[in-house]
Design an enzyme around this catalytic site. Structure first.
Site, PDB file in Angstrom:
ATOM      1  N   ASP A 147       0.815  -1.223   0.000  1.00  0.00           N
ATOM      2  CA  ASP A 147       0.000   0.000   0.000  1.00  0.00           C
ATOM      3  C   ASP A 147       0.844   1.266   0.000  1.00  0.00           C
ATOM      4  O   ASP A 147       0.330   2.357  -0.238  1.00  0.00           O
ATOM      5  CB  ASP A 147      -0.931   0.027   1.216  1.00  0.00           C
ATOM      6  N   GLU A 155      -9.507  -0.684  -2.517  1.00  0.00           N
ATOM      7  CA  GLU A 155     -10.421  -1.451  -1.662  1.00  0.00           C
ATOM      8  C   GLU A 155     -11.024  -0.628  -0.529  1.00  0.00           C
ATOM      9  O   GLU A 155     -12.124  -0.924  -0.057  1.00  0.00           O
ATOM     10  CB  GLU A 155      -9.693  -2.655  -1.066  1.00  0.00           C
TER      11      GLU A 155
END
Length: 430
Positions: free
Chosen positions: A200, A299
């Protein structure tokens, strides 16, 4: 912000790097620093009053005597490209460069530090490291969630491990910090070094975390496939969900690199589905005009749209996210059906694919250098810190500083502005 690095005590042993056949080892001192803000305006004035970070690298004197030192390595959290590269780099540096006598690999995350789980430690030697960097995942296995610190410290004491390398993301680094704090309370002279891992790219005060470049390169392949699918049918829509719980770096970079994305949805930028300027109307206009579209969603984006659903917590203490990909798929298909317009939507979720591949050459080099600098720090008696890169220089950062928050895409920053220019999407969807 306090950026000084804790030390276990005076360094009394001469580094073996003096004697390994090279005369140009660049030893560093703790006085060498990198400014947090290296812009011209930000660097003006008294440098001592500016926030700065200690530069990483080998020290002339060591706290630990290498032949009498044992080290342990643990990988925690989700998989990430480059884990095996870091493990290999640590073992090679510890054994070949410093002559450390024993290196243990603790299996399945912090569970491996708790004997009652039955995960016997692996003995890691250079001969067994030859090709592990060519494989994805981690040879040690991994797990999520905290463990009893007392049990972990007792096991480390039993094995006489003085150096502990924790390879993990935000939650794992918090765990490493708690272990380091408890060691100090108990008077145990052991070094705890974190090596930040997350695709991430959301660790604070780092240029990037390892595995990120590999992951978004793999994500670009999925984006390209979505574009092909969207053009292969009438009113085609390619919808790709990528990882990014709190930060939209993978989605943003994949969109920029792919150059075929029309809408990027990330956690940092709120959007709405309905309304005259919402996503559905913007998508309808795009399809009516160009007959195809590609959407990339992180997400963690749009979680407010699913607030009516109750979500449990995962083993790391994070709230389980609603599935924004499936939500978008259902809402978009229902919207076009209501408008009586044909819609051919293809949904692609490559989340686990992009994190389980071997590291790219660029990430491989980065992982190796992170590992080398982590070993330098540990042997010098540094503790409660991680090694990373800032403004192109490898540095030491206190664990309690980097775990206070998460790095995010700035909606007013250059990266997001580049995404908007590249996609042509409205700056706000509401």
């Amino acid at each position: 912000m306090e950026t000084n690095i804790d030390s276990l005590g005076p360094a009394r042993f001469r580094s073996p790097l003096h004697h390994i056949g090279t005369s140009n080892v660049k030893f560093r001192t703790d006085d060498e620093r990198v400014l947090m803000d290296d812009t011209f305006g930000g660097s003006q004035g008294d440098a001592s009053a500016k926030i700065n970070f200690e530069i990483a690298g080998p020290r002339m004197q060591l706290f630990f005597d290498p032949p009498r030192t044992a080290a342990g390595i643990v990988t925690c959290g989700g998989l990430c490209p480059g884990l095996n590269d870091v493990i290999r780099g640590l073992v090679m540096e510890l054994v070949h460069r410093y002559g450390v006598s024993r290196v243990y690999g603790f299996r399945y995350g912090f569970e491996g530090l708790v004997p009652r789980y039955g995960h016997s430690p692996m003995t890691l030697k250079p001969d067994s490291m030859d090709t592990i960097h060519t494989f994805g995942g981690t040879i040690l296995g991994t797990s999520r969630g905290p463990q009893d610190i007392g049990e972990m410290l007792s096991f480390l004491e039993e094995l006489e491990v003085e150096l502990l390398f924790v390879i993990g993301g935000d939650g794992s680094l918090r765990g490493a910090n708690e272990i380091s704090i408890e060691m100090r309370k108990r008077g145990q002279l052991k070094s705890v070094i974190g090596i930040p891992k997350t695709i991430d790219n959301d660790i604070m005060y780092l240029d990037k975390s390892f595995g990120f470049e590999t992951a978004f390169a793999e994500a670009v392949k999925a984006v390209t496939c979505a574009h092909v699918e969207s053009q292969g049918s009438r009113n085609g829509i390619g919808l790709v969900k990528l990882m990014g719980r709190d930060s939209g770096f993978i989605a943003s970079f994949a969109a920029l690199a792919g150059n075929v994305v029309n809408f990027v949805l990330i956690p940092e930028v709120r959007f709405e589905m309905d309304g005259p300027r919402g996503l559905l109307e913007a998508l309808y206009y795009r399809i009516a005009r160009r007959k195809h579209a590609v959407i990339v969603v992180a997400e963690g984006a749009g979680q407010h749209l699913m607030e009516g659903t109750s979500y449990a917590m995962d083993a790391s203490g994070n709230r389980r996210l609603g599935d924004i990909g499936l939500y978008l798929k259902e809402r978009i298909c229902a919207f076009f059906k209501e408008r009586r317009m044909e819609c051919n939507l293809k949904y692609i979720d490559p989340s686990y694919i992009i994190r389980s591949v071997p590291a790219s050459p660029q990430d491989n080099v980065y992982c190796s250098r992170l590992a080398q600098n982590a070993v330098h720090a540990a042997m010098a008696g540094k503790t409660g810190m991680l090694v990373g890169r800032w403004h192109g220089t490898f540095i030491h950062l206190p664990l309690d500083v980097v775990t206070r928050g998460r790095r995010k895409v700035d909606p007013a920053g250059e990266l997001w502005h580049s995404v908007l220019e590249n996609t042509g999407q409205p700056a706000e969807l509401y």
